[in-house]
Design a protein around this motif. Structure first.
Motif, PDB file in Angstrom:
ATOM      1  N   VAL A   1      48.444 -15.481  12.478  1.00 22.58           N
ATOM      2  CA  VAL A   1      47.187 -14.854  12.881  1.00 22.58           C
ATOM      3  C   VAL A   1      47.000 -13.597  12.042  1.00 22.58           C
ATOM      4  O   VAL A   1      47.901 -12.752  11.984  1.00 22.58           O
TER       5      VAL A   1
ATOM      6  N   THR B   1      43.247 -17.919  12.528  1.00 21.04           N
ATOM      7  CA  THR B   1      44.439 -18.464  13.174  1.00 21.04           C
ATOM      8  C   THR B   1      44.803 -19.767  12.483  1.00 21.04           C
ATOM      9  O   THR B   1      43.982 -20.684  12.390  1.00 21.04           O
TER      10      THR B   1
ATOM     11  N   ARG C   1      52.337 -20.186  14.758  1.00 22.86           N
ATOM     12  CA  ARG C   1      51.010 -19.726  14.344  1.00 22.86           C
ATOM     13  C   ARG C   1      51.072 -18.476  13.469  1.00 22.86           C
ATOM     14  O   ARG C   1      51.910 -17.585  13.682  1.00 22.86           O
TER      15      ARG C   1
ATOM     16  N   MET D   1      45.074 -10.704  19.429  1.00 18.13           N
ATOM     17  CA  MET D   1      45.736 -11.397  18.328  1.00 18.13           C
ATOM     18  C   MET D   1      47.055 -12.021  18.781  1.00 18.13           C
ATOM     19  O   MET D   1      47.400 -13.132  18.356  1.00 18.13           O
TER      20      MET D   1
ATOM     21  N   VAL E   1      51.975 -12.385  13.252  1.00 18.73           N
ATOM     22  CA  VAL E   1      50.704 -11.753  13.625  1.00 18.73           C
ATOM     23  C   VAL E   1      50.601 -10.450  12.847  1.00 18.73           C
ATOM     24  O   VAL E   1      51.501  -9.609  12.929  1.00 18.73           O
TER      25      VAL E   1
END
Length: 483
Positions: free
Chosen positions: A371, A412, A369, A214, A307
């Protein structure tokens, strides 16, 4: 210098595991290294997720080595000198390779070793030796050295996914020079962080392999600020710290952060969320006791990666600050405002997701990002069920099959534009999220679950008052209270 002057066309051999994760991880790491994703595959269409071998174009051998060093599902990068459907074809192609290109690695001063391996078949030691003997005519010079040679050559037979019939030959044969080795190493870097060796654990501690994957999908790298808003026992912040980022974790449950009855010590000794970092000699992160439903962060795009494994109420119930019965709310005494931990109430799945996307839209940097993992019932799942936000784009959606009935999706998303007061996250079926616990455990949907076919979530406004928002900070340097 010669290798850096042109693109390196390399053969990638994947580990035969979690096929849906392999290409997304490779592409994410390549883009993190500055590669143009449109040039990775020589202008060809994107390979299938089930391809165990594929060619990829990288700017240099050094980039391949950096990718292999941290990839979970890359076994090997090979500079192919020859290939074919028969050994005759493969050897002829290797002999035809210009000597000037082979000479830096094949000369009287370079020690070497031959390795033989197969996909889809097992060779006996005698069969391996017979394969090696065939390549004598290629003209490999230098002394043979079985331990720590300067050059490793590989003969790889691809027999395909199906078990070959007796006597059937390989589908493809590759011969070339190893430029980077990944997962084939017996002591892969992430094995050290196996949950069985962790000192501090909880019921939802993230598997070490998936945690590192991840963070690769989130492009966690040195110097960035990475955040897990549902940090728990810190399983995802361990790879964040390992990869050199500045990890920050948040959780509404102060007990798990301080090691008070929720997380457990595998040794029986006193432990808390910092214990594992001290054991592994990793840089200590910072943790904040906070509520994802009532954001405490100042406005700004400061996170480079978020994340997380959101709480859907399956193994651990999701909670947020608040009280179901408003009649029980009482004024906070003046002397309790700064150290009071407010009561909590159930946090519905669709609200968890909406608040998470809103957090990402507001606080991720452009190109940053998000995730996260999403458990689903396979026969009910469609892509239309995924939550969306105007500022975020879904770029990968990979399935990990858990059983014939259930799986979880590794989602994602990347932030494409700055948040400018856009409407909140949208769902095509909010009831899907609010009833996840009932679907997975076989019970009924959560009480009060929405049955609206489509909904737009507006996040709860924050007051900015730490006491009212249920926020307290747990810093790495608070020796007395945290260790």
């Amino acid at each position: 210098q010669r290798e850096q002057a042109k693109m390196a066309r390399l053969l990638v051999w994947f580990a035969r595991r979690h096929n849906a994760f392999r290409l997304p991880e490779l592409e994410s790491l390549a883009v993190m290294e500055g590669c143009n994703i449109d040039k990775l595959y020589d202008g060809q269409s994107r390979p299938s997720i089930d391809d165990n071998f594929l060619y990829i174009n990288l700017p240099s051998i050094e980039v391949a080595q950096r990718i292999a060093k941290r990839a979970i599902f890359v076994k090997l990068f090979v500079e192919v000198w020859g290939e074919g459907t028969t050994y005759e074809e493969t050897i002829a192609a290797a002999r035809a390779k210009p000597q000037a290109e082979k000479e830096p690695y094949s000369n009287v001063d370079m020690s070497f070793k031959f390795n033989v391996d197969c996909f889809g078949k097992t060779l006996t030691p005698e069969e391996q030796v017979s394969r090696i003997d065939r390549f004598e005519s290629v003209g490999i010079l230098g002394p043979i050295k079985l331990k720590n040679p300067q050059v490793n050559y590989w003969v790889i037979e691809d027999h395909g996914m199906c078990n070959p019939e007796p006597g059937a030959g390989p589908v493809r044969i590759y011969f070339g020079r190893e430029v980077a080795k990944g997962r084939m190493e017996k002591n892969a870097f992430y094995v050290k962080y196996d949950l069985r060796d962790r000192t501090y654990l909880g019921p939802t501690s993230m598997d070490n392999e998936l945690s590192f994957l991840m963070c690769n999908m989130g492009q966690v790298r040195p110097g960035i600020l990475a955040f897990d808003p549902f940090v728990g026992t810190g399983g995802l912040t361990i790879p964040m710290s390992y990869f050199g980022a500045f990890p920050l974790g948040g959780d509404i449950d102060a007990r798990v952060l301080f090691g008070l009855g929720v997380g457990r010590s595998s040794t029986g000794e006193a432990a808390n969320i910092y214990t594992n970092f001290l054991k592994y000699n990793l840089a200590l992160p910072d943790f904040v006791r906070c509520d994802n439903a009532r954001p405490v962060w100042r406005g700004g795009e400061y996170f480079d990666a978020i994340v997380c494994d959101p709480p859907y109420g399956i193994r651990a119930g999701a909670r947020k600050t608040g009280q179901k019965d408003v009649r029980k709310i009482k004024p906070i005494p003046e002397d309790k405002i700064h150290d009071r931990i407010p009561p909590t109430m159930p946090y519905e799945g669709q609200d968890v997701m909406a608040d998470l996307l809103e957090l990402a839209a507001r606080s991720l940097s452009i190109g940053g990002r998000l995730v996260y993992l999403l458990p689903v019932k396979r026969d009910e799942y469609t892509e239309d069920l995924l939550p969306r936000h105007p500022c975020l784009e879904i770029i990968y959606n990979s399935e990990q099959i858990i059983s014939t009935t259930f799986s979880r999706r590794l989602i994602t998303m990347v932030k494409r534009k700055t948040y400018e007061g856009e409407t909140g996250s949208t769902f095509n079926s909010s009831s899907f999220y609010s009833s996840l616990r009932g679907k997975v455990l076989g019970g009924s949907a959560a009480s009060g679950a929405s049955t609206v076919a489509s909904t737009t979530h507006t996040p709860t406004p924050t007051t900015g008052n730490p006491a009212e928002d249920g926020t307290s900070t747990l810093h790495a340097n608070q020796e007395d209270s945290t260790r």
